[in-house]
Write a protein that holds these residues in place. Sequence first.
Motif, short mmCIF file in Angstrom:
data_model
loop_
_atom_site.label_atom_id
_atom_site.label_comp_id
_atom_site.label_asym_id
_atom_site.label_seq_id
_atom_site.Cartn_x
_atom_site.Cartn_y
_atom_site.Cartn_z
N GLY A 100 39.32 33.71 58.03
CA GLY A 100 40.62 33.04 58.00
C GLY A 100 41.69 33.77 58.77
O GLY A 100 41.50 34.89 59.24
N GLY A 101 42.82 33.11 58.94
CA GLY A 101 43.95 33.71 59.63
C GLY A 101 43.70 33.85 61.12
O GLY A 101 42.76 33.30 61.68
N VAL A 102 44.57 34.57 61.76
CA VAL A 102 44.47 34.79 63.20
C VAL A 102 43.33 35.77 63.48
O VAL A 102 43.22 36.81 62.84
N GLN A 103 42.47 35.41 64.43
CA GLN A 103 41.34 36.25 64.82
C GLN A 103 41.61 36.82 66.21
O GLN A 103 42.18 36.13 67.06
N ALA A 104 41.20 38.05 66.44
CA ALA A 104 41.40 38.70 67.75
C ALA A 104 40.05 38.95 68.41
O ALA A 104 39.08 39.30 67.74
N TYR A 105 40.04 38.78 69.74
CA TYR A 105 38.82 38.97 70.52
C TYR A 105 39.17 39.60 71.86
O TYR A 105 40.24 39.36 72.41
N HIS A 123 40.17 21.50 70.69
CA HIS A 123 39.76 21.81 69.32
C HIS A 123 41.02 22.17 68.54
O HIS A 123 42.08 22.45 69.12
N ASP A 124 40.93 22.17 67.24
CA ASP A 124 42.07 22.55 66.41
C ASP A 124 42.39 24.02 66.62
O ASP A 124 41.50 24.83 66.86
N GLY A 125 43.65 24.36 66.52
CA GLY A 125 44.05 25.76 66.56
C GLY A 125 45.18 26.03 67.54
O GLY A 125 45.74 25.12 68.16
N TYR A 126 45.50 27.31 67.65
CA TYR A 126 46.55 27.78 68.53
C TYR A 126 46.05 29.10 69.11
O TYR A 126 45.48 29.91 68.38
N LEU A 174 42.58 39.81 76.21
CA LEU A 174 42.73 40.00 74.77
C LEU A 174 43.21 38.65 74.26
O LEU A 174 44.22 38.12 74.74
N THR A 175 42.45 38.05 73.35
CA THR A 175 42.75 36.71 72.86
C THR A 175 42.96 36.75 71.36
O THR A 175 42.21 37.41 70.64
N MET A 176 43.96 36.01 70.90
CA MET A 176 44.19 35.84 69.47
C MET A 176 44.19 34.34 69.21
O MET A 176 44.87 33.58 69.90
N PHE A 177 43.42 33.95 68.20
CA PHE A 177 43.22 32.53 67.94
C PHE A 177 43.40 32.24 66.47
O PHE A 177 42.83 32.92 65.62
N GLY A 178 44.20 31.24 66.17
CA GLY A 178 44.38 30.76 64.80
C GLY A 178 43.77 29.39 64.67
O GLY A 178 44.30 28.41 65.21
#
Length: 190
Positions: A100-105, A123-126, A174-178
């Motif tokens: 859950g929450g914001v994920q970082a990659y 897709h859903d998300g931000y 560096l990607t952050m995905f919610g």
Amino acid sequence: MDITEDVLAGVGPRLRALRRAHGGTLAELAAETGLTASTLSRLENGKLRPTLEQLLPLARAHGVPLDDLVNAPPTGDPRIHLRPVRRFGLTIVPLTRRPGGVQAYKVVYPPAGRESTTQPQTHDGYEWFYVLNGSVRFVLGEREFVLGAGEAAEFDTRVPHWIGSAGDQPAELLTMFGAQGERVHLEPRQ
């Protein structure tokens, strides 16, 4: 002498050195910590074994971590063992491990022309991304951008989008995905 005794035996000289480096007296340190000057003297001379209740105010007074007072031994392997995943021609390194929450990659895109697809996706998300190295071609809806190292973008992933390397070298992001639309960058309140 066991490791605990070794650690505790070194506390007194470290306490004395810290107090003298700050130019303070036992009386001044006693007033600051709530410990008596006699207790402080016995701690510094090794005649009294320090307790946590004594070390905590001393660490605060000297502005050092508690580990520095006791010269704590290393507590294990501090390295993080990230496991990259290869998917759709990308190398993806998850940087967060919680659900859950914001994920970082960290995502590595292959050089231009080697990607498995150039079709925009939705897709859903931000998502928010920052280009670490190289440059990327970023298609968002009907618009197209080229971003270089040090540049960032954020977008609603329900808008058709595609990201790929813009050059003959891999691009690192560096990607952050919610997934639930959580945003990394919040707008200031008006």
